[in-house]
Write a protein that holds these residues in place. Structure first.
Motif, PDB file in Angstrom:
ATOM      1  N   THR A  45      38.765  41.500  34.726  1.00 11.36           N
ATOM      2  CA  THR A  45      40.478  40.888  34.855  1.00 11.36           C
ATOM      3  C   THR A  45      40.642  40.509  33.518  1.00 11.36           C
ATOM      4  O   THR A  45      39.444  41.346  32.545  1.00 11.36           O
ATOM      5  CB  THR A  45      40.452  39.713  35.315  1.00 11.36           C
ATOM      6  OG1 THR A  45      41.803  38.993  35.124  1.00 11.36           O
ATOM      7  CG2 THR A  45      40.432  38.415  34.475  1.00 11.36           C
ATOM      8  N   HIS A  46      42.190  41.343  33.544  1.00  5.81           N
ATOM      9  CA  HIS A  46      42.204  41.418  31.835  1.00  5.81           C
ATOM     10  C   HIS A  46      42.585  39.981  31.171  1.00  5.81           C
ATOM     11  O   HIS A  46      43.069  38.538  31.739  1.00  5.81           O
ATOM     12  CB  HIS A  46      43.720  41.990  32.467  1.00  5.81           C
ATOM     13  CG  HIS A  46      44.837  42.619  31.268  1.00  5.81           C
ATOM     14  ND1 HIS A  46      45.698  42.060  30.604  1.00  5.81           N
ATOM     15  CD2 HIS A  46      44.986  44.019  30.488  1.00  5.81           C
ATOM     16  CE1 HIS A  46      45.958  42.874  29.370  1.00  5.81           C
ATOM     17  NE2 HIS A  46      45.533  44.087  29.178  1.00  5.81           N
ATOM     18  N   THR A  49      46.259  37.213  32.219  1.00  2.00           N
ATOM     19  CA  THR A  49      46.096  36.873  33.485  1.00  2.00           C
ATOM     20  C   THR A  49      46.787  35.767  33.544  1.00  2.00           C
ATOM     21  O   THR A  49      46.460  34.785  32.904  1.00  2.00           O
ATOM     22  CB  THR A  49      45.260  37.561  34.360  1.00  2.00           C
ATOM     23  OG1 THR A  49      44.419  36.758  34.346  1.00  2.00           O
ATOM     24  CG2 THR A  49      44.991  39.102  34.741  1.00  2.00           C
ATOM     25  N   TRP A 103      43.609  49.491  36.230  1.00  2.00           N
ATOM     26  CA  TRP A 103      43.744  48.130  35.021  1.00  2.00           C
ATOM     27  C   TRP A 103      43.585  48.334  33.469  1.00  2.00           C
ATOM     28  O   TRP A 103      44.278  48.105  33.270  1.00  2.00           O
ATOM     29  CB  TRP A 103      43.309  46.682  35.754  1.00  2.00           C
ATOM     30  CG  TRP A 103      44.065  46.927  37.397  1.00  2.00           C
ATOM     31  CD1 TRP A 103      45.255  46.449  37.710  1.00  2.00           C
ATOM     32  CD2 TRP A 103      43.284  47.180  38.705  1.00  2.00           C
ATOM     33  NE1 TRP A 103      45.770  46.735  39.077  1.00  2.00           N
ATOM     34  CE2 TRP A 103      44.629  46.863  39.095  1.00  2.00           C
ATOM     35  CE3 TRP A 103      42.437  47.208  38.730  1.00  2.00           C
ATOM     36  CZ2 TRP A 103      44.732  46.410  41.022  1.00  2.00           C
ATOM     37  CZ3 TRP A 103      41.974  47.861  39.954  1.00  2.00           C
ATOM     38  CH2 TRP A 103      42.928  47.308  40.374  1.00  2.00           C
ATOM     39  N   MET A 104      42.050  48.741  33.157  1.00  4.41           N
ATOM     40  CA  MET A 104      41.334  48.928  31.750  1.00  4.41           C
ATOM     41  C   MET A 104      40.872  49.960  31.633  1.00  4.41           C
ATOM     42  O   MET A 104      40.574  50.697  33.162  1.00  4.41           O
ATOM     43  CB  MET A 104      40.291  48.095  32.397  1.00  4.41           C
ATOM     44  CG  MET A 104      41.235  46.906  31.982  1.00  4.41           C
ATOM     45  SD  MET A 104      40.236  45.060  32.549  1.00  4.41           S
ATOM     46  CE  MET A 104      39.694  45.282  33.990  1.00  4.41           C
ATOM     47  N   ASP A 109      37.329  48.453  26.998  1.00  6.88           N
ATOM     48  CA  ASP A 109      38.404  48.112  26.677  1.00  6.88           C
ATOM     49  C   ASP A 109      38.817  46.102  26.054  1.00  6.88           C
ATOM     50  O   ASP A 109      38.395  45.380  26.137  1.00  6.88           O
ATOM     51  CB  ASP A 109      39.086  48.516  27.932  1.00  6.88           C
ATOM     52  CG  ASP A 109      40.732  48.058  27.727  1.00  6.88           C
ATOM     53  OD1 ASP A 109      41.237  46.727  26.933  1.00  6.88           O
ATOM     54  OD2 ASP A 109      41.460  48.897  28.622  1.00  6.88           O
ATOM     55  N   ASN A 111      41.297  44.340  26.540  1.00  9.81           N
ATOM     56  CA  ASN A 111      41.510  43.962  27.643  1.00  9.81           C
ATOM     57  C   ASN A 111      40.643  43.213  28.517  1.00  9.81           C
ATOM     58  O   ASN A 111      41.605  42.134  29.439  1.00  9.81           O
ATOM     59  CB  ASN A 111      43.097  44.348  28.330  1.00  9.81           C
ATOM     60  CG  ASN A 111      44.032  44.235  26.547  1.00  9.81           C
ATOM     61  OD1 ASN A 111      43.952  43.368  25.702  1.00  9.81           O
ATOM     62  ND2 ASN A 111      44.151  45.551  26.771  1.00  9.81           N
ATOM     63  N   TYR A 112      39.671  43.928  28.476  1.00  8.43           N
ATOM     64  CA  TYR A 112      38.936  43.436  29.424  1.00  8.43           C
ATOM     65  C   TYR A 112      37.856  42.271  29.196  1.00  8.43           C
ATOM     66  O   TYR A 112      37.339  42.601  28.459  1.00  8.43           O
ATOM     67  CB  TYR A 112      37.912  44.654  30.263  1.00  8.43           C
ATOM     68  CG  TYR A 112      36.590  44.775  30.423  1.00  8.43           C
ATOM     69  CD1 TYR A 112      36.895  44.305  32.319  1.00  8.43           C
ATOM     70  CD2 TYR A 112      35.646  45.498  29.861  1.00  8.43           C
ATOM     71  CE1 TYR A 112      35.653  44.089  32.695  1.00  8.43           C
ATOM     72  CE2 TYR A 112      34.204  45.583  31.416  1.00  8.43           C
ATOM     73  CZ  TYR A 112      34.281  44.424  32.442  1.00  8.43           C
ATOM     74  OH  TYR A 112      32.901  44.656  32.855  1.00  8.43           O
TER      75      TYR A 112
END
Length: 137
Positions: A45-46, A49, A103-104, A109, A111-112
């Motif tokens: 997920t980011h 979230t 998304w990533m 990343d 944000n991952y």
């Protein structure tokens, strides 16, 4: 085959399921792509979230996995678990899937993150309406 082996076999063959958290005091479900290491499930997920906010407030989650589309005769399981965030670079690389690129940018990343779901109780059903076999941790 014992219930643990049935669950692991199902985890090997079913990657899409639901994740339910508590959001503003009410259940909230969404579909997730799952990976596993033994009985522990992981989902990417980011880091920004709502589900992370939900799990920070209440780490207890419910997961449904299995039951093929259009069929009520395939196996599935319900899992009660405790959620946590996992940001190990090794696990992020291991569980990176190119379908996440929407998304990533990749396993590095910033944000991952991975969500780790440690099971407390798993109910395994051979098919809808069958009596469950219980696996408790």
């Amino acid at each position: 085959m014992n219930v643990k082996d049935k669950v692991l076999h199902m985890f090997d063959n079913h990657a899409i399921g639901t994740l339910a958290t508590i959001q503003d005091g009410k259940p909230f479900s969404r579909f997730m792509l799952y990976f596993h290491d033994g009985l522990t499930l992981y989902a990417a997920t980011h880091k920004d979230t709502h589900k992370l906010d939900d799990m920070n407030s209440n780490p207890n989650v419910h997961i449904l996995l299995g039951l093929e589309a259009g069929s009520f005769t395939s196996h599935y399981c319900e899992m009660e678990a405790t959620a946590s965030v996992e940001d190990s670079p090794d696990l992020r690389k291991r569980f990176w899937d190119d379908s996440l690129a929407e998304w990533m940018s990749g396993s590095d990343d910033p944000n991952y993150v991975l969500l780790a779901f440690k099971p407390e109780r798993i109910l395994y059903f051979e098919k809808a309406g069958s009596e469950p076999e219980e696996l408790t941790m």
